[in-house]
Design an enzyme around this catalytic site. Structure first.
Site, PDB file in Angstrom:
ATOM      1  N   TYR A 149      -4.189   4.991   7.855  1.00  0.00           N
ATOM      2  CA  TYR A 149      -5.492   4.355   8.071  1.00  0.00           C
ATOM      3  C   TYR A 149      -6.162   4.874   9.342  1.00  0.00           C
ATOM      4  O   TYR A 149      -6.164   6.061   9.618  1.00  0.00           O
ATOM      5  CB  TYR A 149      -5.348   2.832   8.098  1.00  0.00           C
ATOM      6  CG  TYR A 149      -4.691   2.258   6.879  1.00  0.00           C
ATOM      7  CD1 TYR A 149      -5.141   2.596   5.605  1.00  0.00           C
ATOM      8  CD2 TYR A 149      -3.609   1.383   6.974  1.00  0.00           C
ATOM      9  CE1 TYR A 149      -4.542   2.064   4.456  1.00  0.00           C
ATOM     10  CE2 TYR A 149      -3.017   0.852   5.831  1.00  0.00           C
ATOM     11  CZ  TYR A 149      -3.485   1.200   4.584  1.00  0.00           C
ATOM     12  OH  TYR A 149      -2.887   0.690   3.479  1.00  0.00           O
ATOM     13  N   SER A 207       0.799  -1.229   0.000  1.00  0.00           N
ATOM     14  CA  SER A 207       0.000   0.000   0.000  1.00  0.00           C
ATOM     15  C   SER A 207       0.830   1.276   0.000  1.00  0.00           C
ATOM     16  O   SER A 207       0.283   2.371  -0.210  1.00  0.00           O
ATOM     17  CB  SER A 207      -0.934   0.014   1.217  1.00  0.00           C
ATOM     18  OG  SER A 207      -1.987  -0.896   1.039  1.00  0.00           O
ATOM     19  N   TYR A 246      -3.618  -2.702  -9.969  1.00  0.00           N
ATOM     20  CA  TYR A 246      -3.371  -2.438  -8.553  1.00  0.00           C
ATOM     21  C   TYR A 246      -2.566  -3.572  -7.918  1.00  0.00           C
ATOM     22  O   TYR A 246      -1.630  -3.327  -7.158  1.00  0.00           O
ATOM     23  CB  TYR A 246      -4.704  -2.247  -7.833  1.00  0.00           C
ATOM     24  CG  TYR A 246      -4.572  -2.119  -6.339  1.00  0.00           C
ATOM     25  CD1 TYR A 246      -3.961  -1.004  -5.769  1.00  0.00           C
ATOM     26  CD2 TYR A 246      -5.022  -3.127  -5.491  1.00  0.00           C
ATOM     27  CE1 TYR A 246      -3.824  -0.884  -4.387  1.00  0.00           C
ATOM     28  CE2 TYR A 246      -4.888  -3.022  -4.115  1.00  0.00           C
ATOM     29  CZ  TYR A 246      -4.286  -1.898  -3.567  1.00  0.00           C
ATOM     30  OH  TYR A 246      -4.141  -1.785  -2.209  1.00  0.00           O
ATOM     31  N   LYS A 291       0.411   3.515  -3.002  1.00  0.00           N
ATOM     32  CA  LYS A 291      -0.775   4.333  -3.266  1.00  0.00           C
ATOM     33  C   LYS A 291      -0.478   5.816  -3.485  1.00  0.00           C
ATOM     34  O   LYS A 291      -0.996   6.418  -4.429  1.00  0.00           O
ATOM     35  CB  LYS A 291      -1.786   4.139  -2.138  1.00  0.00           C
ATOM     36  CG  LYS A 291      -2.364   2.724  -2.088  1.00  0.00           C
ATOM     37  CD  LYS A 291      -3.212   2.500  -0.835  1.00  0.00           C
ATOM     38  CE  LYS A 291      -3.782   1.094  -0.803  1.00  0.00           C
ATOM     39  NZ  LYS A 291      -4.532   0.809   0.433  1.00  0.00           N
ATOM     40  N   VAL A 322       1.213  -3.372   4.141  1.00  0.00           N
ATOM     41  CA  VAL A 322       1.140  -4.637   4.880  1.00  0.00           C
ATOM     42  C   VAL A 322       2.360  -5.520   4.625  1.00  0.00           C
ATOM     43  O   VAL A 322       2.527  -6.551   5.278  1.00  0.00           O
ATOM     44  CB  VAL A 322      -0.157  -5.404   4.538  1.00  0.00           C
ATOM     45  CG1 VAL A 322      -1.370  -4.626   5.001  1.00  0.00           C
ATOM     46  CG2 VAL A 322      -0.228  -5.710   3.043  1.00  0.00           C
TER      47      VAL A 322
END
Length: 621
Positions: A253, A76, A201, A79, A271
């Site tokens: 997050y 992630s 992705y 992103k 992660v």
């Protein structure tokens, strides 16, 4: 390209910043809490106790320790970089029609949109990231992914590649992300094939990086979108600001609020165990440790970033003034000597060995980034130095971490035999760095640079003066250079005209503006000729010692003293009174002429040295 397993790139092994990074690494490595991301089979198979910590400055210096060369997938953390490319391809307005920039308050893989706007809440959750991937321009899916890979590579400063095994694992098990893709298609957020967008992705998350790569990517964001190592622009300044803004509020997050409060840096986690954090204008930080907390963030990564932020005072709300401190000037004591007029022998030694003592003038604010740059330059050059000066008079704000770094630098250099003089007339550093104690092995604190430079010169002379070379500290009158070249009879005759006086330390010998009071030959001790500076302090023009003279100009032309003469130590001088000086014209013109010739040569040398010193310093002290 491979990197060494344990790296402190381009930095001394015992460097101040490298030691801080190493200390934080050792502090955090004992924490073995957290779990691997087992919902992706390949991630569940990684070495759980791998750990690396890297810090890269905005000018390209990399400090790292641990498994800095171990490859892991970006996950992630990809992103913000894909979001950046989408902004560059489509423009902020077009992207804003598809992706919001608000914190979600929901898990990163939630299958939902904002109930009001019916858009993904931000680009840092999976719905927003898949949408960003769909906005990348290209003729086909292959070209779109290749543009993403090249974008990441520009940020990292090397060609990155995709991990086929991790991609296959994600593609095989990524049903939830496919559900998100179809939801986005049903709401018209994605116009193209949702499977293609989700596959892109999966691929971007499967790109391999190292902790060092990640730190350079972070530093590129810190450097307004320019890679500090390759100097290639990866993103415009305006878009860099937008990406960092979203990272600040959404990058961690559901832990974003706690992160901003305790760490205070724009950041993004993955992660795979990576965390990237940015302090704009100063540094990028990267951590790799696969064990995750319940929010999906690396346990050690969060702890290391908190500790670095605390130790280095990196919280972005702490930075209230310009963070960069530059070394304004650096030079050796051979290039810019002190205003102490030295003997011919000492001047020759300093000309030969003066490069062993350096002066560093700093200016600006001394926060972490400025202190790091200054410490780094000094560490790189200190190996051959016997002494150095750090001049802080033009420094504004001094942070606590800068004080600790300068203290650590002094201790580090003291172990190598190099002493450090700090010029700190306003006590910006308090009592933590150096002292007024001459016996302090670290060095000394001075109120002006000239005194500090003289101290460094003395250290160089102590190192290189031959053991059998006599040091002239006291003369008889007849041995003074003004008389020594005369024949013995003339020397004895002229010596009778002088009166020997003893003057206490600190006593004023001649006030500025006072009438001529005599020709002074220094037989012992030191006399300081001073002037009043623009800062309101009295500053040294020159210090004279045994064998030198002053008062010649007032005696010859009848003008008052231009500068004050004061005993810097206990002084013994021979004085030729004005009346006796005038009488020599009638009684012994030949002796007077010989004396004037000797004095003129000495006075010219003294004036030349003073003028050169002022010219080099530009009137500085």
């Amino acid at each position: 390209m491979g990197q060494p397993e344990h790296e402190v790139s381009h930095a001394p092994a015992l460097g101040v910043v490298a030691k801080i990074v190493g200390d934080v690494y050792q502090l955090c490595r004992t924490d073995q809490s957290g779990e691997l991301a087992d919902y992706i089979p390949e991630l569940a198979a990684v070495q759980p106790d791998s750990f690396a910590l890297c810090l890269t400055t905005a000018d390209g210096r990399v400090y790292g320790t641990g498994d800095v060369a171990t490859a892991f997938t970006i996950q992630s953390i990809s992103k913000p970089f894909t979001y950046a490319l989408a902004l560059a391809d489509r423009g902020p307005a077009a992207v804003a029609e598809r992706i919001d920039v608000e914190p979600s308050g929901e898990p990163f893989n939630e299958i939902s949109l904002d109930p009001v706007t019916e858009r993904p809440r931000n680009p840092m959750i999976n719905a927003g990231a898949i949408t960003a991937a769909s906005l990348i321009q290209g003729r086909d899916a292959r070209e779109r992914f290749e543009r993403i890979r090249r974008c990441y590579s520009r940020f990292a400063g090397r060609e990155l590649t995709m991990n086929e095994a991790v991609y296959a694992s994600e593609a095989r098990t990524g049903y939830r992300n496919r559900a998100i893709g179809y939801m986005l298609r049903s709401f018209g957020i994605i116009d193209s094939d949702p499977d293609e967008a989700v596959d892109c992705y999966f691929r971007q998350c499967s790109i391999d990086i190292t902790c060092r790569d990640l730190a350079v990517m972070a530093a590129t964001l810190a450097n307004n979108g320019v890679n500090p190592i390759t100097r290639e622009r990866a993103l415009t300044t305006a878009l860099t600001e937008q990406v960092l803004s979203v990272m600040t509020t959404c990058g961690m997050y559901n832990a974003a609020g706690d992160w901003v409060t305790t760490v205070g840096l724009p950041a993004k986690s993955g992660v795979g165990g990576g965390i990237l954090a940015v302090l704009p204008g100063q540094i990028g930080i990267a951590v790799f440790s696969p064990r995750l907390d319940p929010h999906g963030n690396s346990v050690r990564g969060v702890a290391a970033c908190r500790e670095l932020s605390k130790r280095l005072e990196l919280h972005f709300l702490h930075v209230t003034r310009a963070a960069r401190t530059a070394i304004r000037a650096e030079y050796t004591v051979a290039e810019v000597p002190s205003r102490l007029r030295r003997s011919t022998e000492e001047m020759a030694l300093l000309a030969e060995h003066g490069h062993r003592a350096m002066v560093y003038e700093l200016h600006g604010d001394l926060l972490f980034a400025g202190a790091e740059r200054a410490v780094r330059v000094i560490e790189e050059q200190a190996g051959e130095l016997a002494a150095l000066v750090v001049d802080l008079r033009r420094v504004g704000e001094v942070s606590a971490i800068a004080v600790r770094m300068l203290d650590a630098l002094q201790r580090e250099l003291a172990e190598t035999g190099c002493q450090v003089a700090i010029v700190d007339p306003d006590a910006k550093l308090g009592h933590l760095v150096s002292s007024l104690d001459p016996a302090d092995p670290r060095g000394r604190v001075f109120i002006d640079r000239d005194s500090a430079t003289e101290w460094c010169e003395n250290i160089v002379l102590e190192h290189y003066r031959p053991a059998d070379e006599p040091v002239c500290t006291s003369l008889s009158l007849e041995d003074h250079p003004a008389l020594a070249a005369l024949d013995p009879a003339d020397r004895r005759t002229l010596a009778k005209e002088f009166e020997v006086r003893t003057i206490a330390r600190g006593e004023v010998i001649a006030e500025r503006g006072s009438a001529r009071s005599g020709l002074y030959l220094i037989l012992e001790g030191r006399v300081r000729i001073t002037f009043d500076g623009a800062d309101g302090r009295s500053h040294r023009l020159v210090t004279l010692s045994a064998g030198m003279s002053f008062g010649e100009i007032p005696m010859l032309v009848g003008n008052p003293f231009v500068n004050e003469a004061r005993a810097e130590s206990g002084v013994r001088v021979a004085v030729l009174a004005p009346a006796r000086f005038d009488q020599l014209t009638q009684q012994a013109p030949r002796l007077k002429l010989a004396l004037l010739e000797r004095l003129a040569a000495g006075a010219y040398a003294q004036m030349d040295a003073a003028v050169r010193a002022i010219a080099v310093r530009g009137g500085d002290y």
